[in-house]
Write an enzyme that holds these catalytic residues in place. Structure first.
Site, PDB file in Angstrom:
ATOM      1  N   LYS A  20      67.465  29.409  36.179  1.00  0.00           N
ATOM      2  CA  LYS A  20      66.241  29.025  35.467  1.00  0.00           C
ATOM      3  C   LYS A  20      66.455  29.036  33.938  1.00  0.00           C
ATOM      4  O   LYS A  20      67.411  29.634  33.438  1.00  0.00           O
ATOM      5  CB  LYS A  20      65.115  29.984  35.854  1.00  0.00           C
ATOM      6  CG  LYS A  20      64.726  29.915  37.330  1.00  0.00           C
ATOM      7  CD  LYS A  20      63.551  30.839  37.608  1.00  0.00           C
ATOM      8  CE  LYS A  20      63.125  30.778  39.065  1.00  0.00           C
ATOM      9  NZ  LYS A  20      61.931  31.623  39.303  1.00  0.00           N
ATOM     10  N   TYR A  36      57.294  23.954  43.957  1.00  0.00           N
ATOM     11  CA  TYR A  36      56.408  25.120  43.891  1.00  0.00           C
ATOM     12  C   TYR A  36      55.036  24.810  44.484  1.00  0.00           C
ATOM     13  O   TYR A  36      54.031  25.399  44.063  1.00  0.00           O
ATOM     14  CB  TYR A  36      56.282  25.594  42.445  1.00  0.00           C
ATOM     15  CG  TYR A  36      57.528  26.304  41.932  1.00  0.00           C
ATOM     16  CD1 TYR A  36      58.082  27.378  42.632  1.00  0.00           C
ATOM     17  CD2 TYR A  36      58.146  25.919  40.745  1.00  0.00           C
ATOM     18  CE1 TYR A  36      59.221  28.031  42.172  1.00  0.00           C
ATOM     19  CE2 TYR A  36      59.290  26.576  40.275  1.00  0.00           C
ATOM     20  CZ  TYR A  36      59.813  27.632  40.998  1.00  0.00           C
ATOM     21  OH  TYR A  36      60.940  28.289  40.544  1.00  0.00           O
ATOM     22  N   ASN A  90      62.515  35.116  35.788  1.00  0.00           N
ATOM     23  CA  ASN A  90      63.326  35.990  36.631  1.00  0.00           C
ATOM     24  C   ASN A  90      64.683  35.368  36.975  1.00  0.00           C
ATOM     25  O   ASN A  90      65.237  35.619  38.044  1.00  0.00           O
ATOM     26  CB  ASN A  90      62.541  36.398  37.888  1.00  0.00           C
ATOM     27  CG  ASN A  90      62.037  35.204  38.667  1.00  0.00           C
ATOM     28  OD1 ASN A  90      62.355  34.068  38.343  1.00  0.00           O
ATOM     29  ND2 ASN A  90      61.263  35.458  39.714  1.00  0.00           N
ATOM     30  N   HIS A 119      66.244  31.108  41.179  1.00  0.00           N
ATOM     31  CA  HIS A 119      65.470  30.819  42.390  1.00  0.00           C
ATOM     32  C   HIS A 119      66.447  30.852  43.553  1.00  0.00           C
ATOM     33  O   HIS A 119      67.584  30.419  43.420  1.00  0.00           O
ATOM     34  CB  HIS A 119      64.833  29.423  42.311  1.00  0.00           C
ATOM     35  CG  HIS A 119      64.369  28.937  43.653  1.00  0.00           C
ATOM     36  ND1 HIS A 119      63.149  29.304  44.188  1.00  0.00           N
ATOM     37  CD2 HIS A 119      64.982  28.164  44.594  1.00  0.00           C
ATOM     38  CE1 HIS A 119      63.030  28.751  45.390  1.00  0.00           C
ATOM     39  NE2 HIS A 119      64.131  28.061  45.670  1.00  0.00           N
TER      40      HIS A 119
HETATM   41  P1  ADP Z   1      60.478  33.831  44.603  1.00  0.00           P
HETATM   42  O1  ADP Z   1      61.009  32.963  43.470  1.00  0.00           O
HETATM   43  O2  ADP Z   1      60.955  35.259  44.461  1.00  0.00           O
HETATM   44  O3  ADP Z   1      60.737  33.251  45.965  1.00  0.00           O
HETATM   45  P2  ADP Z   1      57.682  32.904  44.652  1.00  0.00           P
HETATM   46  O4  ADP Z   1      58.073  31.745  45.516  1.00  0.00           O
HETATM   47  O5  ADP Z   1      56.503  33.726  45.065  1.00  0.00           O
HETATM   48  O6  ADP Z   1      58.894  33.934  44.425  1.00  0.00           O
HETATM   49  O7  ADP Z   1      57.358  32.372  43.176  1.00  0.00           O
HETATM   50  C1  ADP Z   1      58.125  31.349  42.608  1.00  0.00           C
HETATM   51  C2  ADP Z   1      58.303  31.656  41.144  1.00  0.00           C
HETATM   52  O8  ADP Z   1      57.031  31.603  40.497  1.00  0.00           O
HETATM   53  C3  ADP Z   1      58.847  33.037  40.849  1.00  0.00           C
HETATM   54  O9  ADP Z   1      60.252  33.128  40.983  1.00  0.00           O
HETATM   55  C4  ADP Z   1      58.387  33.231  39.421  1.00  0.00           C
HETATM   56  O10 ADP Z   1      59.227  32.525  38.497  1.00  0.00           O
HETATM   57  C5  ADP Z   1      57.005  32.568  39.448  1.00  0.00           C
HETATM   58  N1  ADP Z   1      55.954  33.563  39.743  1.00  0.00           N
HETATM   59  C6  ADP Z   1      55.663  34.129  40.930  1.00  0.00           C
HETATM   60  N2  ADP Z   1      54.618  34.986  40.811  1.00  0.00           N
HETATM   61  C7  ADP Z   1      54.248  34.949  39.499  1.00  0.00           C
HETATM   62  C8  ADP Z   1      53.234  35.606  38.722  1.00  0.00           C
HETATM   63  N3  ADP Z   1      52.389  36.471  39.277  1.00  0.00           N
HETATM   64  N4  ADP Z   1      53.154  35.327  37.412  1.00  0.00           N
HETATM   65  C9  ADP Z   1      54.004  34.455  36.826  1.00  0.00           C
HETATM   66  N5  ADP Z   1      54.975  33.786  37.502  1.00  0.00           N
HETATM   67  C10 ADP Z   1      55.101  34.040  38.811  1.00  0.00           C
END
Ligand code: ADP
Length: 153
Positions: free
Chosen positions: A9, A49, A112, A115
């Protein structure tokens, strides 16, 4: 071998962490079978997303994901989906376990670093989303004979 999708990312790109992140997967013994840099446009992110489209932070993620180009990687190995998710750590970097990419290098939920596909079914869809068929390379590394026991492969 099972395949999964990894995205590096914009926060990781900004911080110059491409090499270190790739190394985590290579050091584990996974094989990179697809690799590209791209600009994630709005339609691609809305599809990728779509499970978050009703969340208040959805517009912010879309903005964040377009601040720099991103890297898409297809990574292969036994149980690659679960192995890669474990290497990445949980979504909230502040809660991610030490030793994981997010746990070692992140402080944010949104920013973070990576992905990773969350299931085999999702991985297939996500790999097709980011790669053409001829951009995925089916090859066997000699090192697989060392990385895996013969009855595991
Ligand atoms: P993951 O990437 O761990 O599979 P998700 O699919 O739930 O998690 O979310 C996709 C991405 O959206 C996350 O990696 C993060 O970058 C962003 N995200 C998720 N939850 C939040 C939140 N509460 N606030 C801001 N960004 C978020």
């Amino acid at each position: 071998m099972e395949k999964t999708l990894v995205l590096i990312k914009p926060d990781a790109i900004e911080r110059g962490m491409i090499g270190r992140i790739i190394s985590r997967f290579e050091d584990k013994g996974l094989t990179i079978v697809g690799f590209k840099m791209l600009s994630a446009h709005a339609a691609l992110l809305e599809e990728h997303y779509s499970h978050l489209k009703d969340k208040p932070f959805f517009p912010r993620i879309k903005e964040f994901m377009t601040t720099t180009p991103i890297i898409a990687m297809c990574v292969a190995g036994l149980d690659a989906v679960d192995v890669v998710r474990s290497l990445c750590g949980v979504t909230n970097s502040r809660q991610a376990a030490p030793g994981t990419i997010r746990g070692d290098w992140g402080m944010s939920i949104q920013s973070n670093l990576v992905h990773a596909s969350d299931s085999k079914e999702t991985a297939e869809v996500e790999i097709d989303r980011f790669f053409e068929k001829d951009e995925i390379f089916e090859y066997k590394r000699m090192l697989e004979n060392i990385i895996y026991a013969p009855d595991e492969r």
